[in-house]
Design a protein around this motif. Structure first.
Motif, PDB file in Angstrom:
ATOM      1  N   ASP A 169      36.972  36.756  13.106  1.00 49.76           N
ATOM      2  CA  ASP A 169      35.879  36.962  12.159  1.00 49.76           C
ATOM      3  C   ASP A 169      36.257  36.454  10.770  1.00 49.76           C
ATOM      4  O   ASP A 169      35.473  35.760  10.100  1.00 49.76           O
ATOM      5  N   HIS A 186      32.825  38.743  19.312  1.00 53.25           N
ATOM      6  CA  HIS A 186      32.182  40.054  19.443  1.00 53.25           C
ATOM      7  C   HIS A 186      32.767  40.849  20.608  1.00 53.25           C
ATOM      8  O   HIS A 186      32.913  42.073  20.528  1.00 53.25           O
ATOM      9  N   LYS A 189      36.197  42.040  19.046  1.00 50.98           N
ATOM     10  CA  LYS A 189      36.165  42.904  17.867  1.00 50.98           C
ATOM     11  C   LYS A 189      35.448  44.227  18.126  1.00 50.98           C
ATOM     12  O   LYS A 189      35.888  45.285  17.650  1.00 50.98           O
ATOM     13  N   ASP A 250      26.770  40.242   6.086  1.00 49.87           N
ATOM     14  CA  ASP A 250      27.267  39.056   6.781  1.00 49.87           C
ATOM     15  C   ASP A 250      26.903  37.795   6.009  1.00 49.87           C
ATOM     16  O   ASP A 250      27.739  36.912   5.795  1.00 49.87           O
ATOM     17  N   LYS A 255      29.571  35.185   6.788  1.00 54.43           N
ATOM     18  CA  LYS A 255      30.126  35.481   8.097  1.00 54.43           C
ATOM     19  C   LYS A 255      29.077  35.209   9.172  1.00 54.43           C
ATOM     20  O   LYS A 255      27.911  35.557   9.020  1.00 54.43           O
ATOM     21  N   ASN A 257      26.825  35.531  12.507  1.00 52.52           N
ATOM     22  CA  ASN A 257      26.352  36.558  13.421  1.00 52.52           C
ATOM     23  C   ASN A 257      25.292  35.951  14.333  1.00 52.52           C
ATOM     24  O   ASN A 257      24.916  34.793  14.170  1.00 52.52           O
TER      25      ASN A 257
END
Length: 304
Positions: A169, A186, A189, A250, A255, A257
């Motif tokens: 990430d 995902h 994490k 995010d 980041k 997603n």
């Protein structure tokens, strides 16, 4: 407490009941709330106790319940997995990681205390999880099974799980990864600990078959990825007062997603598909799947 909720194997689904139960168990394992408590002890309590969803303990309890495990045997694994989850949130919120100042509707641990105390609180919670699984006499499992549970939780927390996923990430910030990369991130994490929660409930059963364990592992993997996709959607669409943290983080931290990579509609469709796959994974399950089915739908429809 309803009769169904008292009877193991009933398939009963009452999230509030399970939350109340694990909150009491966590209270019993955490340092006492007393005037002479150290700053570290108070930070540990602050990080764990509060308005958390307790999704991972729910998975432990409902999986074990589906296999007929007495609820007191599930208290230790449920508390252990929540300690690991809480530690990960404390560390993820730090300035060196996600740099968040709100969690569960209140200041994050490093804001309420300080960064050094937050780091130590996370460290201590991680070890408390291991201690619970090693020492809780109510679990009534063999030493070999207890070791298997510790190994399962450790693997989900380390480089092949949460820690590795968090590193991915951080590395992906400001980049434009494809969906396979995002799914793998995902799954590590977030999904690894959710899958481990299901397996901890399953490993609490005395006579767990390989077939049932495999069914539940597939269920946990699907639920784990769907849960994180829903989190991604809530980061885009959620409201601060409901989700308990600032939405849009995010995007603010560049980041990736699911909505950003595949689009909002496709992300919702993927979460729906995973819910169906989770239910299908239980087709050959010998226990009572009702609670697990209800929990998957509940997590998909949540607003926080």
């Amino acid at each position: 407490m309803s009769p169904d909720a008292r009877n193991p194997g009933s398939g009963a689904f009452d999230p509030d009941l399970w939350r109340q139960r694990v909150n009491g168990v966590l209270e019993s394992w955490l340092p006492r709330d007393e005037p002479q408590a150290s700053r570290l002890q108070r930070a540990m309590r602050y990080a764990v106790l509060g308005s958390g969803k307790r999704v991972r303990p729910l998975l432990v309890y409902i999986t074990g319940d589906a296999l007929g495990v007495a609820h007191e045997q599930l208290d230790g694994p449920a508390a252990a997995v929540e300690c690991i989850h809480s530690y990960s949130l404390v560390h993820d919120d730090l300035p060196a990681m996600d740099d968040d100042d709100l969690r569960r509707g209140r200041p994050t641990c490093h804001i309420a205390f300080d960064e050094a105390t937050a780091i130590l609180a996370g460290d201590a919670l991680q070890m408390l999880a291991v201690q619970v699984l090693a020492d809780d006499a109510a679990m009534r499992v063999s030493p070999a099974r207890r070791l298997q549970m510790i190994s399962t939780l450790a693997a989900a927390s380390g480089i092949a799980g949460m820690a590795g996923g968090q590193a991915m990430d951080l590395d992906a910030a400001g980049k434009f990864p494809d969906e396979p990369f995002l799914q793998r991130m995902h799954e590590m994490k977030t999904g690894a600990l959710i899958r481990a929660s299901v397996l901890l409930g399953a490993l609490s059963a005395k006579n767990l078959s390989d077939a049932d364990k495999n069914c539940l592992a597939r269920y946990g993997a699907c639920v784990g990825l769907a849960f994180q996709i829903c989190d991604d959607i809530l980061d885009q669409e959620g409201e601060l007062e409901i989700i308990g943290k600032r939405p849009g983080q995010d995007q603010a931290h560049a980041k990736p997603n699911y909505p950003a990579v595949v689009g909002l509609q496709a992300a919702q469709q993927r979460a729906d598909q995973l819910h169906r796959e989770a239910i299908s994974a239980l087709d050959e399950f010998s226990g009572n799947p009702d609670g697990l089915t209800a929990l998957s739908g509940y997590l998909l429809a949540r607003d926080h």
